[in-house]
Each structure stands twice: as C-alpha cells, then as structure tokens.
Design an enzyme around this catalytic site. Structure first.
Site, PDB file in Angstrom:
ATOM      1  N   ASN A  46       1.666   2.976  -2.604  1.00 48.94           N
ATOM      2  CA  ASN A  46       1.019   3.896  -3.552  1.00 48.94           C
ATOM      3  C   ASN A  46      -0.257   4.474  -2.947  1.00 48.94           C
ATOM      4  O   ASN A  46      -0.561   5.655  -3.122  1.00 48.94           O
ATOM      5  CB  ASN A  46       0.716   3.185  -4.872  1.00 48.94           C
ATOM      6  N   ARG A 100     -15.177 -17.929  -9.708  1.00 50.01           N
ATOM      7  CA  ARG A 100     -14.689 -16.619 -10.188  1.00 50.01           C
ATOM      8  C   ARG A 100     -15.853 -15.657 -10.455  1.00 50.01           C
ATOM      9  O   ARG A 100     -15.782 -14.469 -10.145  1.00 50.01           O
ATOM     10  CB  ARG A 100     -13.874 -16.813 -11.480  1.00 50.01           C
ATOM     11  N   HIS A 123       1.760   1.309 -13.312  1.00 50.36           N
ATOM     12  CA  HIS A 123       2.586   0.161 -13.687  1.00 50.36           C
ATOM     13  C   HIS A 123       4.050   0.566 -13.552  1.00 50.36           C
ATOM     14  O   HIS A 123       4.435   1.657 -14.016  1.00 50.36           O
ATOM     15  CB  HIS A 123       2.277  -0.300 -15.119  1.00 50.36           C
ATOM     16  N   ASP A 172      -2.458  -3.631 -19.190  1.00 50.11           N
ATOM     17  CA  ASP A 172      -1.507  -2.506 -19.315  1.00 50.11           C
ATOM     18  C   ASP A 172      -1.545  -1.887 -20.712  1.00 50.11           C
ATOM     19  O   ASP A 172      -0.536  -1.393 -21.214  1.00 50.11           O
ATOM     20  CB  ASP A 172      -0.069  -2.979 -19.005  1.00 50.11           C
ATOM     21  N   GLY A 183       0.768  -1.236   0.000  1.00 51.49           N
ATOM     22  CA  GLY A 183       0.000   0.000   0.000  1.00 51.49           C
ATOM     23  C   GLY A 183       0.799   1.285   0.000  1.00 51.49           C
ATOM     24  O   GLY A 183       0.315   2.339   0.422  1.00 51.49           O
ATOM     25  N   LEU A 243      -9.419  -7.610 -13.612  1.00 48.00           N
ATOM     26  CA  LEU A 243     -10.740  -7.021 -13.413  1.00 48.00           C
ATOM     27  C   LEU A 243     -11.790  -7.704 -14.289  1.00 48.00           C
ATOM     28  O   LEU A 243     -11.518  -8.023 -15.450  1.00 48.00           O
ATOM     29  CB  LEU A 243     -10.711  -5.528 -13.759  1.00 48.00           C
ATOM     30  N   ALA A 276       9.199   7.795  -8.948  1.00 50.21           N
ATOM     31  CA  ALA A 276       8.215   7.874 -10.051  1.00 50.21           C
ATOM     32  C   ALA A 276       6.791   7.570  -9.582  1.00 50.21           C
ATOM     33  O   ALA A 276       5.920   8.437  -9.610  1.00 50.21           O
ATOM     34  CB  ALA A 276       8.630   6.912 -11.171  1.00 50.21           C
ATOM     35  N   GLU A 277       6.561   6.335  -9.106  1.00 49.18           N
ATOM     36  CA  GLU A 277       5.180   5.932  -8.801  1.00 49.18           C
ATOM     37  C   GLU A 277       4.501   6.865  -7.812  1.00 49.18           C
ATOM     38  O   GLU A 277       3.364   7.333  -8.027  1.00 49.18           O
ATOM     39  CB  GLU A 277       5.149   4.511  -8.232  1.00 49.18           C
ATOM     40  N   ASN A 313      -4.467   2.803 -13.526  1.00 53.23           N
ATOM     41  CA  ASN A 313      -3.531   1.825 -12.952  1.00 53.23           C
ATOM     42  C   ASN A 313      -2.126   2.422 -12.983  1.00 53.23           C
ATOM     43  O   ASN A 313      -1.777   3.208 -13.869  1.00 53.23           O
ATOM     44  CB  ASN A 313      -3.564   0.539 -13.789  1.00 53.23           C
TER      45      ASN A 313
HETATM   46  C1  GRF Z   1       4.742  -2.253  -6.641  1.00 53.69           C
HETATM   47  O1  GRF Z   1       5.615  -3.124  -7.339  1.00 53.69           O
HETATM   48  C2  GRF Z   1       4.215  -1.229  -7.595  1.00 53.69           C
HETATM   49  O2  GRF Z   1       5.177  -0.927  -8.570  1.00 53.69           O
HETATM   50  C3  GRF Z   1       3.063  -1.899  -8.234  1.00 53.69           C
HETATM   51  O3  GRF Z   1       2.490  -2.690  -7.199  1.00 53.69           O
HETATM   52  C4  GRF Z   1       3.521  -3.037  -6.233  1.00 53.69           C
HETATM   53  C5  GRF Z   1       3.084  -2.805  -4.812  1.00 53.69           C
HETATM   54  O4  GRF Z   1       2.852  -1.476  -4.606  1.00 53.69           O
HETATM   55  N1  GRF Z   1       2.153  -0.930  -8.777  1.00 53.69           N
HETATM   56  P1  GRF Z   1       2.183  -0.936  -3.214  1.00 53.69           P
HETATM   57  O5  GRF Z   1       3.323  -0.716  -2.235  1.00 53.69           O
HETATM   58  O6  GRF Z   1       1.236  -2.006  -2.697  1.00 53.69           O
HETATM   59  O7  GRF Z   1       1.511   0.329  -3.588  1.00 53.69           O
END
Ligand code: GRF
Length: 215
Positions: free
Chosen positions: A14, A66, A110, A151, A12, A94, A180-181, A108
């Site tokens: 991000n 599913r 990536h 993606d 988590g 999804l 970046a992220e 998303n």
């Molecule tokens: C990371 O590898 C990020 O690059 C990808 O998901 C993974 C976990 O991210 N998007 P987070 O710490 O759970 O946000």
C-alpha cells in the site's frame, strides 16, 4: 506542499501504491515526508529507503513499557509535522494522545467492506478467512478516518471485489489489494490533499470536481 507520514508494519504494497501515485502525478502537490514502522524487518521500510524517503523504526521492543513506546511513536510523528497520517498495513494500536492530536487527520485502509469483518482481531489474512467462511459473494476494501475505536471512524471510500468459488484467503487477499486497496488509498489521499474531503456529523463529504467549476 501537502505532507504525509505513512505508518507501516509489513510488505508495504500500500505504501508503494502511494509512492507510485505521487511519482505519477495521481496525487498532486504531496510529499511523503516520513515512513514510520514498528518492525525493523518490514520490507515497507526498504521500499521507503529505495524511494529516498526517510524511514524510521519505532519498535515496542526498544522501550521498557507501552507508555514509553507510545511517547516515542507520537514524537516520531510530530517530528514529521504531517498534514495527514496514513496507516498502510500498520498493526499497532494507536495511543489515544495521537488520535486526539490528529483528529480527522489519520486514515486507515482496511481489507473489507466495513462494517463487515472488521474490529479487534480482524487484520491481514484473518479478514479474508472470515469472508470466505461466511460465504459472502462480494468483499472489498475501505478507507476511513481513524477514531478511538477499531475500524469505526467515518468512511471515506470503498471498493467492491467479487469473491470467486475457487478463492483461498491468499488469492482473495491479493485480488482485494490489487483491485481495491492500491486504488482507493491513493485516490483518497489525492482528494484529501486537494482539500475536497470534510467530515460533518460523523459522515464524510467529498466535493466533486464539477462543484468546483460552479465557484
Ligand atoms: C494487507 O492485508 C492489507 O490489506 C492491510 O495490511 C496488509 C499488508 O499490507 N491493510 P501492505 O502490503 O503492508 O501494504
């Protein structure tokens, strides 16, 4: 108030960047109304709770097949009535019904510069292992709209990160997240919340601030 639901699977970080962006005013007039996880042990759900955000777990393990899981996931999103769904390290494919219902309202993050090192099988450390194996000198992260592919949706924002000779997949992952992220995901959300992002002919258009001044 712009409502966002964030879908998570892992640590988590991000999600935390988005929480911090809202708190610090980098993302204006926006509320994270729900965090949805597929793994009850994901620390991301704990981060949500600590921030006072409703955290729900929709785990495939709790459903007989599913299709039932997909229905439960769609219901969990619909209950939040989001304006935008953010996949922040979400490792679930999804359901098409969700993508169709929220077309161009799902984004998303990536951890590569799409179209490099993306698509089926490229997630988490695997992305950085592939980048190092190929010997690229620059990698980075991409925020994109989610379409039916993996993606493959319209790209909103990208940020480059230099690869260092001494990098391991772990050090590279960490730096791509930090440099970046955690920057372009909140920034993209802020632009979308401000109504400055649109998709035309499969390409993203971002209204720059000075364009606003011309009105
Ligand atoms: C990371 O590898 C990020 O690059 C990808 O998901 C993974 C976990 O991210 N998007 P987070 O710490 O759970 O946000």
């Amino acid at each position: 108030m712009f409502r966002i639901a964030v879908c998570v699977s892992g640590g988590g970080t991000n999600l935390q960047a988005i929480i911090d962006g809202v708190r610090q005013g980098a993302i204006q007039d926006t509320e994270i109304v729900r965090v949805i996880g597929n793994n009850r042990n994901a620390y991301a759900l704990e981060r949500a709770r600590q921030a006072g955000i409703e955290a729900v777990c929709v785990s495939p393990r709790d459903y007989e097949d599913r299709e039932r899981f997909n229905e439960a996931l769609l219901a969990a999103v619909d209950e939040a009535a989001p304006d935008l769904i953010v996949l922040a390290g979400f490792l679930v494919v999804l359901p098409p019904a969700l993508i169709q219902k929220y077309e161009n309202r799902i984004i998303n993050i990536h951890p590569s510069l799409i179209p490099s090192f993306c698509g089926t099988g490229y997630y988490g450390l695997k992305v950085h292992e592939a980048a190092l194996a190929r010997g690229v000198k620059v990698t980075g992260a991409t925020v994109h709209f989610v379409d039916r592919g993996t993606d493959t949706g319209p790209i909103i924002m990208q940020k480059a990160v230099a690869v260092r000779p001494e990098d391991t997949p772990e050090t590279l992952q960490r730096r791509v997240m930090e440099e970046a992220e955690w920057k372009i995901l909140p920034e993209s959300i802020a632009l979308i919340a401000a109504g400055r992002v649109s998709v035309e002919d499969g390409h993203v258009k971002i209204v720059t601030e000075n364009a606003d001044e011309k009105k």
